[in-house]
Design an enzyme around this catalytic site. Sequence first.
Site, PDB file in Angstrom:
ATOM      1  N   GLY A 126       0.836  -1.192   0.000  1.00 11.50           N
ATOM      2  CA  GLY A 126       0.000   0.000   0.000  1.00 11.50           C
ATOM      3  C   GLY A 126       0.870   1.240   0.000  1.00 11.50           C
ATOM      4  CB  VAL A 127       1.590   3.811  -2.065  1.00 17.56           C
ATOM      5  CG1 VAL A 127       2.442   5.089  -2.092  1.00 17.56           C
ATOM      6  CG2 VAL A 127       2.383   2.637  -2.583  1.00 17.56           C
ATOM      7  N   GLY A 178      -0.004   9.067   1.450  1.00 18.33           N
ATOM      8  CA  GLY A 178       0.667  10.344   1.547  1.00 18.33           C
ATOM      9  C   GLY A 178       1.830  10.300   2.527  1.00 18.33           C
ATOM     10  CG  PHE A 179       1.354   7.484   5.350  1.00 20.49           C
ATOM     11  CD1 PHE A 179       0.000   7.587   5.102  1.00 20.49           C
ATOM     12  CD2 PHE A 179       1.994   6.279   5.119  1.00 20.49           C
ATOM     13  CE1 PHE A 179      -0.700   6.481   4.666  1.00 20.49           C
ATOM     14  CE2 PHE A 179       1.294   5.187   4.682  1.00 20.49           C
ATOM     15  CZ  PHE A 179      -0.062   5.286   4.452  1.00 20.49           C
ATOM     16  N   GLY A 180       3.832   7.660   3.086  1.00 21.20           N
ATOM     17  CA  GLY A 180       4.890   6.711   2.780  1.00 21.20           C
ATOM     18  C   GLY A 180       4.284   5.385   2.340  1.00 21.20           C
ATOM     19  CE  LYS A 181       7.047   3.539  -2.290  1.00 20.84           C
ATOM     20  NZ  LYS A 181       8.286   3.263  -3.029  1.00 20.84           N
ATOM     21  CB  VAL A 182       1.671  -0.237   3.953  1.00 22.87           C
ATOM     22  CG1 VAL A 182       1.437  -1.385   4.932  1.00 22.87           C
ATOM     23  CG2 VAL A 182       1.061   1.033   4.481  1.00 22.87           C
ATOM     24  CG  ASP A 228     -10.149   9.052   4.372  1.00 25.71           C
ATOM     25  OD1 ASP A 228     -11.037   9.216   3.504  1.00 25.71           O
ATOM     26  OD2 ASP A 228      -8.953   8.830   4.094  1.00 25.71           O
TER      27      ASP A 228
END
Length: 855
Positions: free
Chosen positions: A517-518, A520-524, A637
């Site tokens: 997953g990607v 706004g904060f970075g990646k998972v 959200d």
Amino acid sequence: MGGEPKLPTTSLTLLFIIFFSLSTNARFTPPDNYLIDCGSPQNTILDDGRTFKSDPQSVSFLSTDENIFASSNSVPESESLPLYKTARIFDTESVYKFLVFHPGRHFLRLYFHPLHHPEYNLTTAVFTVKTDDGLVLLHDFSASQNSDCLFKEYLINVTSDDFSLIFSPLKKSFAFVNAIEFVSAPNELVPDSATTISPPGMFTGVSAYDLQVVHRVNVGGPTVTPKNDTLSRTWMSDSRGYMVFPKGEKVVSVDPSVINYPVGGATALIAPDQVYSSAASMADSGVSVPNFNLTWEMNVDPGFNYLIRLHFCDIVSTRLNSLYFNVYVNGLSGVNGLDLSTLTSDLAMAYYKDFVINASTVVKGVIRVQVGPSDLESTTPNAILNGLEVMKMSSSAGSLDGLFSSGSNSRGGSKRLPMTITEATGVAIGVIMLLVLIFSLIRRKNKARGWDEGGNSFTSWFLPINASYCSTFLSSKSKSKNGYSSVLFSKVGLGRSFGFDELRDATKNFDESAVIGVGGFGKVYIGEIEEGKKLAIKRGNPRSSQGMNEFQTEIELLSKLRHRHLVSLIGYCDENNEMILVYEYMANGPLRDHLYGSKPALPSLTWKQRLEISIGAARGLHYLHTGGSSQGIIHRDVKTTNILLDDNFVAKVSDFGLSKTGPALDQTHVSTAVKGSFGYLDPEYFRRQQLTEKSDVYSFGVVLFEILCARPALDPTLPREQVNLAEWAMHKQRKGVIDTIVDPIIAKTISSESLIKYVEAAEKCLAEYGVDRPSMGDVLWNLEFALQLQDASLQLDPLVEDDTCKGKTKMVASEDVKKDEKKNNDSDVSILINDDSGVVMGSPLFSKMEDIEGR
Ligand SMILES: *[C@@H]1O[C@H](CO)[C@@H](O)[C@H](O)[C@H]1NC(C)=O
Ligand SMILES: *[C@@H]1O[C@H](CO)[C@@H](O)[C@H](O)[C@H]1NC(C)=O
Ligand SMILES: *[C@@H]1O[C@H](CO)[C@@H](O)[C@H](O)[C@H]1NC(C)=O
Ligand SMILES: *[C@@H]1O[C@H](CO)[C@@H](O)[C@H](O)[C@H]1NC(C)=O
Ligand SMILES: *[C@@H]1O[C@H](CO)[C@@H](O)[C@H](O)[C@H]1NC(C)=O
């Protein structure tokens, strides 16, 4: 082909139908049939063939998420019923809500037996059981007098389309119940009129009263168990001492099959053959001249009117018109010269008579029924009684226990939300307060330093919490075996501290192929540690200030929240200026992938699964709004990519990056820059930039339609009027053709009642103005109803039910039982992660972050 002779089959079927309806004359199949074995991990099948649902299968009826169970095998020998072996305990007011398909009389049967529980001494429990319209069934009830099995049976006339049973503990106490039956009774069972004795006359209006069955006796016969009564009643044997002078009694019985039922009188539902085929008659009758009464005495609560039903069947006479006797109740004449031959025009014909006894004629809490010969000139003077029922009538104040009105009862009127507000232990409260204090101090300090512009590293604000004084603040006994030092986080739920190397190895040096997953904060990333344990590892991008804020929000919130339907952290890493959060891997990923758009396409979810998922998500949001903190939390959200599914398809709400604490008491909203995802955004919030919980409700309405229609909230490739799902669905619903846009894969399997209730819930969520939208709690109820309706429709076809239930529901269920935890945050088991599994036990978790549309 069409020329095949069809006649034989048809007539066979016809024959079968005729045979079937004849042979099932005395059968009754209750349209509403809720049987629950509370606290039991598996279904319980009684010897009468009835199946009591296991507790996890019944949670959809229940308002609480808490599972406190007691179980024991130490049930008295005399009670062979397995129902008494488990119990559910409530330490806040809790509600069972049942859908009523057929209004009218219902049996409500409650089973109580104070089992042993290490924390709750059930013999000390004091609680009230009432219904939502104020009928008090048990007032400040306690099972302490004797530790036996207690059985309470009621006949309640339910006129609305649902029925709520409320367990309300006395302050500082708790409630429990071992089993519940809520089952339709045939309408003929309680006729509206009865005979009065003082003054003699007619009483009409019995149907306006709720009844409690106090005594039910098979006079002259053995105990009749639910196995031999199609209404599952128990008729006590007369040997229990109701008879005042047993020596004067002669028991008679005949073969049950000779009993007949007159047209328009007693039926086999009023009482089974076994009751009418045995009787008490007078000893020595016909020998000398008997001149005494057969007398039964029963203890009752004073202060109530009683409905007394006497069952007669002339199984003693050899010819018609030879039996005449008097009936007395409380010393007053009920019937003078009862002549069964004339009333029923045959021998062995069932007959019953109802009397209403005024409270003022009940002396010393005893009801006395007597029968004695009226015609001493007869060759065979005699008197008989076959069966006896004593039912307490509800008081004018709507009570069946104690003489109070539920309105003036101090706790009676309170209709607070059933969701439990978690009570932390002293330590946990202390830690959270400390944490919040530290966070707010740091935030203020960092604001002053322009931290929000994004220059600072994760470590700088994480550090103080890691400082050793915090660790010593807590008892050292919770220190990790593995040598991880972060006791504090273990306690508040942040979990364990991972080493950076450990996480780097787990993700193959943060390899692109491990990205799930990607945002706004970075990646998972998906990562594997020790023995293949899968984790979702969210690595923040230190240069993103949005990411930083969202991380902070998420940590703050997740450290305070813990719920089966919210994802939660299992750890973090703050080495090397990194900001990494570690969650349990949610094997089935985002809900959206199971609805549409995934490649390769995943098997589609059944309607029941979709309902269970929407209920799970609604529970999570309801907890956020009401239970997680005093102010409530707005998710902001809500969408199908933020609802994740674990390997049992249990739904968990994730991504609290945008969440805000709700309005304080004196405010009605939070003013804020509009954030969220297009297609889900509350139009009112968009217009007025004022955030309330109802914005989440709106987004959840969109999610509900997405689940139903299996299409995106926004689909620009569609014709213009169809692009926005919320608008399109509401348009279809207003035209009454919502069924035309239901996911065709499941359309045929949805019961129409279930669909109506579900769409009703979704539609209300999408109301233009927030004030018109329901609370998440209301949405939850409606979804649970939709599930009950679906289950009910499946019950008509048990094969279908078996198929759909076996997989998911049961697995979820067993996990529920395992949890058996008292509270969300004072249960060490659910929070500490020092055991070898390396993962929070029984904890809800998280994994994938998907693309963030519209942010
Ligand atoms: C439970 O409470 C009762 C009454 O206070 C007491 O007699 C009994 O010993 C208690 N049982 C346990 C297991 O503590
Ligand atoms: C239940 O109550 C309603 C309203 O009082 C009445 O019309 C109905 O006949 C009652 N049903 C039974 C089975 O007593
Ligand atoms: C219950 O019914 C069965 C068969 O229907 C019969 O054999 C049995 O004797 C009955 N029990 C009683 C207590 O009447
Ligand atoms: C039977 O009981 C009634 C009411 O208690 C009483 O009036 C009557 O005298 C009794 N009959 C006999 C024979 O004792
Ligand atoms: C019971 O008796 C009292 C007075 O004796 C009377 O006021 C009341 O209406 C009676 N109740 C019923 C249900 O008959």
